[in-house]
Design a protein around this motif. Structure first.
Motif, PDB file in Angstrom:
ATOM      1  N   LEU A  52       0.827  -1.206   0.000  1.00  0.00           N
ATOM      2  CA  LEU A  52       0.000   0.000   0.000  1.00  0.00           C
ATOM      3  C   LEU A  52       0.861   1.255   0.000  1.00  0.00           C
ATOM      4  N   GLU A  53       1.988   1.198   0.681  1.00  0.00           N
ATOM      5  CA  GLU A  53       2.931   2.323   0.649  1.00  0.00           C
ATOM      6  C   GLU A  53       3.490   2.496  -0.764  1.00  0.00           C
ATOM      7  N   ALA A  54       3.897   1.401  -1.393  1.00  0.00           N
ATOM      8  CA  ALA A  54       4.439   1.467  -2.754  1.00  0.00           C
ATOM      9  C   ALA A  54       3.406   2.016  -3.736  1.00  0.00           C
ATOM     10  N   PRO A  60       4.644   6.017   5.650  1.00  0.00           N
ATOM     11  CA  PRO A  60       5.209   5.901   6.996  1.00  0.00           C
ATOM     12  C   PRO A  60       5.295   7.286   7.623  1.00  0.00           C
ATOM     13  N   VAL A  61       5.078   7.340   8.909  1.00  0.00           N
ATOM     14  CA  VAL A  61       5.104   8.608   9.634  1.00  0.00           C
ATOM     15  C   VAL A  61       6.440   8.792  10.327  1.00  0.00           C
ATOM     16  N   GLY A  63      10.395   6.587  11.527  1.00  0.00           N
ATOM     17  CA  GLY A  63      11.298   5.492  11.217  1.00  0.00           C
ATOM     18  C   GLY A  63      10.900   4.199  11.906  1.00  0.00           C
ATOM     19  N   GLU A  64       9.938   4.271  12.798  1.00  0.00           N
ATOM     20  CA  GLU A  64       9.463   3.097  13.525  1.00  0.00           C
ATOM     21  C   GLU A  64       8.322   2.399  12.801  1.00  0.00           C
ATOM     22  N   VAL A  65       8.076   2.743  11.580  1.00  0.00           N
ATOM     23  CA  VAL A  65       7.020   2.181  10.744  1.00  0.00           C
ATOM     24  C   VAL A  65       5.645   2.371  11.386  1.00  0.00           C
ATOM     25  N   LEU A  66       5.288   3.606  11.542  1.00  0.00           N
ATOM     26  CA  LEU A  66       3.970   4.021  11.993  1.00  0.00           C
ATOM     27  C   LEU A  66       3.291   4.600  10.763  1.00  0.00           C
ATOM     28  N   TYR A  67       2.192   3.982  10.325  1.00  0.00           N
ATOM     29  CA  TYR A  67       1.570   4.367   9.063  1.00  0.00           C
ATOM     30  C   TYR A  67       0.348   5.247   9.261  1.00  0.00           C
ATOM     31  N   ARG A  68       0.062   6.031   8.216  1.00  0.00           N
ATOM     32  CA  ARG A  68      -1.201   6.755   8.117  1.00  0.00           C
ATOM     33  C   ARG A  68      -1.651   6.682   6.660  1.00  0.00           C
ATOM     34  N   VAL A  69      -2.919   6.871   6.446  1.00  0.00           N
ATOM     35  CA  VAL A  69      -3.471   6.828   5.097  1.00  0.00           C
ATOM     36  C   VAL A  69      -3.202   8.170   4.411  1.00  0.00           C
ATOM     37  N   THR A  70      -2.899   8.123   3.114  1.00  0.00           N
ATOM     38  CA  THR A  70      -2.704   9.349   2.338  1.00  0.00           C
ATOM     39  C   THR A  70      -4.059   9.842   1.846  1.00  0.00           C
TER      40      THR A  70
END
Length: 81
Positions: A52-54, A60-61, A63-70
């Motif tokens: 989904l990131e690709a 990612p928010v 460096g600890e891989v905390l995601y949010r939706v774009t």
């Protein structure tokens, strides 16, 4: 639908839609907590978040891989539900 598809709005897997919906509602979250809140397995969530990131649907928010939706991900999620 396969877990490997993120080519367009109509090709999201059920897992992808659950992840996008969760992130749209929660703001940001760690993959393990996404898994816990969606009933998905952590390894699946980690793989799908990378895809989904690709595809530009989440980001990612930290460096600890905390995601949010774009914003694009929100648009896709709205069209899927």
């Amino acid at each position: 639908m396969s877990h490997g598809s993120t080519g367009g709005e109509g090709t999201l897997s059920t897992a992808d839609r659950r992840i996008l919906q969760h992130l749209a509602a929660s703001g940001v979250d760690y993959p393990a907590l996404i898994a816990s809140n969606t009933g998905l397995h952590v390894p699946l969530v980690e793989r799908r978040c990378e895809a989904l990131e690709a595809a530009g649907l989440i980001e990612p928010v930290t460096g600890e891989v905390l995601y949010r939706v774009t914003e694009h991900g929100r648009q896709v999620a709205r069209s899927e539900f």
